[in-house]
Scaffold this motif. Sequence first.
Motif, mmCIF file in Angstrom:
data_model
loop_
_atom_site.group_PDB
_atom_site.id
_atom_site.type_symbol
_atom_site.label_atom_id
_atom_site.label_comp_id
_atom_site.label_asym_id
_atom_site.label_seq_id
_atom_site.Cartn_x
_atom_site.Cartn_y
_atom_site.Cartn_z
ATOM 1 N N TYR A 1 44.933 23.673 85.964
ATOM 2 C CA TYR A 1 44.461 23.629 84.576
ATOM 3 C C TYR A 1 43.071 23.003 84.545
ATOM 4 O O TYR A 1 42.767 22.106 85.340
ATOM 5 N N GLU B 1 44.064 20.997 79.143
ATOM 6 C CA GLU B 1 43.138 22.134 78.992
ATOM 7 C C GLU B 1 42.886 22.424 77.505
ATOM 8 O O GLU B 1 41.760 22.668 77.078
ATOM 9 N N ARG C 1 46.379 30.909 87.806
ATOM 10 C CA ARG C 1 47.660 30.695 87.098
ATOM 11 C C ARG C 1 48.479 31.982 87.067
ATOM 12 O O ARG C 1 49.686 31.963 87.281
ATOM 13 N N GLU D 1 48.725 21.785 80.398
ATOM 14 C CA GLU D 1 48.517 22.617 79.201
ATOM 15 C C GLU D 1 47.813 21.809 78.105
ATOM 16 O O GLU D 1 46.859 22.285 77.495
#
Length: 350
Positions: free
Chosen positions: A301, A259, A294, A256
């Motif tokens: 990612y 990205e 996802r 997370e």
Amino acid sequence: MVCSDKVLRNRILTDRFSPIGQDGPVAKAVWAKAHANLALVKYWGKRDEEHNLPAVGSISLTLAPLATEVRVTQSQCDQILVNGSPVPQPAKKKLVRFLDFARSIAGTEVRLSVEVHTNFPVAAGLASSASTFAALAAALNKFLGLGLDPTRLSAVARRGSGSAARSIFGGFVEWIAGERPDGEDSVAVPIAPSDHWRLSVVIAVTNSQPKRVSSSDGMRLTQHSLFFTAWQKEQEADLTLARQAILRRDFHGLGEIAEHSALKMHALMMAARPALLYWEPATVAVLQRVQDLRRSGVAAYCSIDAGPQVKVLCQPPDQERVIVALSEIGSLSVLVAEPGPGVQVREVCP
Ligand code: DP6
């Protein structure tokens, strides 16, 4: 290659007086190999161009098998070949400036022959400058007898290309921004070795041609972006989250933040005037495909450096699904990478 008068004079001096300490080059020929790296928290912006000091710290993963090998020997004048061909400007200027820098540390004017071989597309946003300058720094350290430890070597590699500082080490690496004007504290440090965590990086190469705007030029062009101050302000928090996620092997946490860091960097480029856009249509297609993955439960990612290629971070059991999903997009090719080792160097037969 014809040597200029100045170079010939230097050569005579070099031959007679061996200005590297008392002994001349400490090796006859040196080989070194360094891997590319993927920035998980991006470096973008400089606080000092001359010493190549970053505006922010950064964290990366060194990537095998993407690597550059260099071979350095003494020569009558500087000669640099990249994958068998003379290197064009402005890359040549950057490489010669780096040779000059290493020579200035050694106190020599010895001329060098440098052969560079890279096993992936060069100057296309896949960190070829990171692996090249890390390998070259290590080779010159041995060839010129500089005696630098890996931390100080990372500061030397940084002068060639900022991201090269991180490629001195394997695995997960942080490049500390530092505060000193001379850059002595702007060095790379290892966070965890390559075997700390088995990750997979599936790289979608959407255009293997050299990019039109280099990272250095891109940083200069976008440092006055509307979003630059916000970028700098948030970086410490991003670095902390990434460091923690790496140490805990928290894949979602790391993916997370990686990205987010990449898209935030590109948003700041796009918000500059004039805007800088490195992306191809296939870049967007890959971003969207990874979002679909996802949604369907595959943990993957994206990260994008200064170019149109997309690096998709995933875990080994999901690697095949990611490769298949990207291959369906068309107009791109796929490379697969994994955590790689730090720089290797040795003396070889001339
Ligand atoms: C987007 O290290 O190539 O890949 O220091 O000017 O040579 P210079 O730049 P370079 O920039 C890399 C930028 C990046 C992000 C990163 O690797 O952290």
